[in-house]
Design a protein around this motif. Structure first.
Motif, short mmCIF file in Angstrom:
data_model
loop_
_atom_site.label_atom_id
_atom_site.label_comp_id
_atom_site.label_asym_id
_atom_site.label_seq_id
_atom_site.Cartn_x
_atom_site.Cartn_y
_atom_site.Cartn_z
N PHE A 278 0.83 -1.21 0.00
CA PHE A 278 0.00 0.00 0.00
C PHE A 278 0.86 1.26 0.00
N VAL A 279 1.94 1.25 0.77
CA VAL A 279 2.85 2.41 0.79
C VAL A 279 3.36 2.69 -0.62
N LYS A 280 3.83 1.64 -1.30
CA LYS A 280 4.36 1.82 -2.66
C LYS A 280 3.26 2.31 -3.61
N ALA A 281 2.07 1.76 -3.48
CA ALA A 281 0.97 2.13 -4.38
C ALA A 281 0.60 3.60 -4.22
N PRO B 290 9.26 8.79 -6.07
CA PRO B 290 10.03 7.59 -6.41
C PRO B 290 10.70 6.97 -5.18
N PRO B 291 11.10 5.69 -5.27
CA PRO B 291 11.73 5.01 -4.14
C PRO B 291 12.95 5.73 -3.60
N GLU B 292 13.79 6.22 -4.51
CA GLU B 292 15.05 6.84 -4.09
C GLU B 292 14.85 8.15 -3.31
N LYS B 293 13.64 8.68 -3.34
CA LYS B 293 13.34 9.90 -2.57
C LYS B 293 12.44 9.60 -1.38
N ALA C 145 10.71 -5.06 2.87
CA ALA C 145 10.06 -4.95 1.57
C ALA C 145 10.29 -3.57 0.96
N LEU C 146 10.22 -2.52 1.78
CA LEU C 146 10.42 -1.15 1.27
C LEU C 146 11.89 -0.89 0.96
N TYR C 147 12.78 -1.45 1.77
CA TYR C 147 14.22 -1.31 1.51
C TYR C 147 14.59 -1.98 0.18
N ASN C 148 14.05 -3.18 -0.06
CA ASN C 148 14.32 -3.88 -1.31
C ASN C 148 13.73 -3.15 -2.51
N TRP C 149 12.71 -2.35 -2.28
CA TRP C 149 12.09 -1.53 -3.33
C TRP C 149 12.97 -0.33 -3.67
N GLY C 150 13.83 0.06 -2.73
CA GLY C 150 14.72 1.19 -2.98
C GLY C 150 14.58 2.33 -1.99
N ALA C 151 13.65 2.20 -1.02
CA ALA C 151 13.46 3.24 -0.02
C ALA C 151 14.55 3.17 1.04
N GLU C 152 14.71 4.26 1.78
CA GLU C 152 15.69 4.32 2.86
C GLU C 152 14.97 4.28 4.19
N ILE C 153 15.37 3.37 5.08
CA ILE C 153 14.76 3.27 6.41
C ILE C 153 15.60 4.12 7.36
N THR C 154 15.02 5.18 7.87
CA THR C 154 15.79 6.12 8.71
C THR C 154 15.46 6.02 10.20
N GLY C 155 14.39 5.32 10.55
CA GLY C 155 14.04 5.20 11.97
C GLY C 155 13.29 3.91 12.25
N ILE C 156 13.66 3.25 13.36
CA ILE C 156 12.95 2.04 13.81
C ILE C 156 12.88 2.08 15.33
N GLN D 79 9.94 12.76 13.84
CA GLN D 79 11.07 13.04 12.94
C GLN D 79 10.59 13.16 11.50
N GLU D 80 11.34 13.93 10.71
CA GLU D 80 10.97 14.16 9.31
C GLU D 80 11.17 12.89 8.48
N CYS D 81 10.19 12.56 7.66
CA CYS D 81 10.27 11.38 6.79
C CYS D 81 9.23 11.50 5.69
N THR D 82 9.32 10.60 4.72
CA THR D 82 8.30 10.53 3.68
C THR D 82 7.12 9.69 4.15
N VAL D 83 7.45 8.56 4.79
CA VAL D 83 6.43 7.61 5.24
C VAL D 83 6.64 7.29 6.72
N LEU D 84 5.57 7.43 7.49
CA LEU D 84 5.59 7.04 8.90
C LEU D 84 4.66 5.84 9.06
N ILE D 85 5.21 4.76 9.64
CA ILE D 85 4.43 3.54 9.83
C ILE D 85 4.36 3.20 11.32
#
Length: 422
Positions: free
Chosen positions: A202-205, A213-216, A234-245, A290-296
C-alpha cells in the motif's frame, strides 16, 4: 450513539464505536440495524490456573470476543500483553469485522487476549499458558466457528501449541482451527511476511499515486516486530531508505539510513533494539515526530494523539498497527490536508488475507507456492484499494471513513438479509 454503559467501555472501544457511527451516518443506517451491526455478538472471559516453573500456581485472565458471525466464522488474532483489556479486545474484534468485509473474506471479526507479559515467562510456562487458554475456549471455536491467529506477543510456536491442544481434544489433526502456524503444521508460505508485505504494498501504491520515487522515500517505523520488520525489508528492497525504527525499549534514528541487516542481527542476539548503535537513540514519542516521507506506526493502539498529530513531518501515514490514531488526531490530520493516511482496516489487511489462504489450503489439503500466495494477495489488495478510493470520491469523505463505509455496509447487508432468528 456510542456504547458507553457496557462491559467493553474503554477509550479504544469508544474510538471504534465513534468511527462506526461516522460511517453509519453516511449510510443512513436505521437504529435497529445500526445497533445489531455495532455490538459484539459474544464475549468469553476465562480464568486460567497455570503451574509455574517454581511449582506455584498463578491465575491468568483471558478473553475471546466474537464481534460478528453473520458473514462466516469469526477471525482474529490472540494477543498476549500485560495491558490487555476486554474493551481493547472488543475494539480489535470490531475492526476485524470491517477489515474482513472490506477485503471480501467470508469471515466475521474476532479477537482474543491474555493479560500477561510473555517476556516474563519461560518457554515451558508460555506453553502451559497457551495450551490452557486454548483448552478454555475450545467450546467456542473451530474451523467453521472461530479461527484464531497470532497477534502481539504470540507467534507461530504459540499457534502450534494451540492447534495441537485443539486437535488432541478433537481426537484428530485439525489444522484449519488456527492460522499463522509453522509451515510444517499446515501454515502457509508467505504468512509470516504477509502483514508487513501488505503494508509495504500500500505504501508503494500510494507513493506512486503521489509520483514519489523510491530513491526519494525515507521511512520511519514505530514497532520493529514482525509487521514492522517485514515492511521495512520490503520497502528497503524496493529502494526506499529506512531512517528510523523502534521497539518497546526505544528508537533509533539515522538520517543517512539504518543498516537493517545489522539491526535484525542485533535483535536476534539481544531480543530487543536496546544497545543497537546504528544511529541516534530516541524515545518512541520522539521518533514519531522526525521528518520522513512515510511514517508507519506498527506497534499498539492510540500512539498518534491530539498532542503529536500536529507535529508529524510525514507525507504518508500508513497504519501497520490496529487503531494507532485517535479520533482527535484523525481530525487534526484531516484538517492539515498534507498527509495521505492509509487506514488500518485497509493497510494491514494482508495478514488476514493470507490467513484466509492458509485456511483454504488446510481445508483442501492443497498448498501453494510463495509466489502464488503473494500474487493472489496483491490482486486482493489492489481490488480493495480501488474500492476504497472510489468510495472516498463518491461520498467526499476521508479514506478511513470510506474503508469503514464499505466494510460496515457489507456486514449490515448480510445481517439485514438474514433477518432475526425468532
Amino acid at each position: 450513539m456510542a456504547l458507553t454503559n457496557t462491559i467493553y467501555s474503554s477509550p479504544v472501544f469508544q474510538q471504534a464505536c465513534s468511527q462506526f457511527d461516522a460511517a453509519a451516518d453516511i449510510l443512513g443506517m436505521d437504529a435497529g440495524l445500526r445497533e445489531r451491526t455495532k455490538r459484539p455478538r459474544r464475549c468469553v472471559v476465562v480464568s486460567m490456573p497455570v503451574r509455574m516453573d517454581n511449582g506455584k500456581i498463578e491465575i491468568f485472565e483471558g478473553y475471546r470476543v466474537q464481534h460478528n458471525l453473520s458473514t462466516g466464522p469469526a477471525k482474529g488474532g490472540i494477543r498476549f500483553h500485560h495491558d490487555v483489556t476486554l474493551g481493547e479486545v472488543a475494539a480489535l474484534a470490531m475492526w476485524m469485522s470491517w477489515k474482513c468485509s472490506l477485503a471480501g473474506l467470508p469471515y466475521g471479526g474476532g479477537k482474543g487476549g491474555v493479560i500477561v507479559d510473555p517476556r516474563a515467562l519461560s518457554i515451558t510456562e508460555l506453553e502451559r499458558l497457551s495450551r490452557r487458554y486454548m483448552q478454555e475456549i475450545i467450546p467456542f471455536i473451530g474451523p467453521n466457528v472461530d479461527i484464531p491467529a497470532p497477534d502481539v506477543g504470540t507467534n507461530e510456536q504459540v499457534m502450534a501449541w494451540m492447534m495441537d491442544t485443539y486437535s488432541n481434544h478433537q481426537g484428530h489433526y485439525d489444522p484449519g482451527v488456527i492460522t499463522g502456524k509453522p509451515v510444517s503444521l499446515g501454515g502457509s508460505l508467505g504468512r509470516r511476511e504477509a502483514t508487513g508485505e501488505g503494508v509495504a504494498w500500500f505504501v508503494k501504491a500510494y507513493l506512486q499515486d503521489l509520483n514519489i520515487p523510491p530513491e526519494k522515500t525515507k521511512v520511519i517505523i514505530q514497532g520493529f516486530g514482525n509487521v514492522g520488520s517485514e515492511a521495512a525489508l520490503a520497502l528497503y528492497n524496493w529502494g526506499a531508505e529506512i531512517t528510523g525504527i523502534s521497539d518497546y525499549t526505544g528508537g533509533v534514528y539515522n538520517a543517512k539510513g539504518i543498516d537493517l541487516k545489522a539491526a535484525l542481527a542485533h535483535i536476534a542476539q539481544h531480543k530487543t533494539l536496546q544497545g543497537f548503535r546504528g544511529g541516534d537513540t530516541l524515545t518512541n514519542e520522539q521518533l514519531l515526530e522526525q521528518e520522513c516521507t512515510v511514517l508507519i506506526p506498527a506497534a499498539l493502539e492510540r500512539v498518534i494523539t491530539e498532542k503529536n498529530a500536529g507535529k508529524l513531518k510525514c507525507r504518508v501515514l500508513a497504519e501497520g498497527a490496529n487503531g494507532p490514531t485517535t479520533n482527535e488526531a484523525d481530525k487534526i490530520i484531516s484538517d492539515r490536508g498534507d498527509i495521505e493516511l492509509i487506514p488500518d482496516v485497509l493497510c494491514n489487511s494482508g495478514g488476514v488475507i493470507v490467513s484466509y489462504f492458509e485456511w483454504l489450503q488446510n481445508l483442501q489439503n492443497y498448498y501453494w507456492t510463495k509466489p502464488e500466495v503473494f500474487d493472489k494477495l496483491h490482486r486482493m489488495l489492489a481490488k480493495a484499494k480501488a474500492s476504497v478510493d472510489e468510495t472516498m470520491k463518491k461520498y467526499n469523505c476521508s479514506r478511513r471513513t470510506a474503508a469503514l463505509v464499505l466494510g460496515i455496509a457489507r456486514v449490515a447487508e448480510a445481517k439485514a438479509s438474514r433477518g432475526l432468528f425468532p
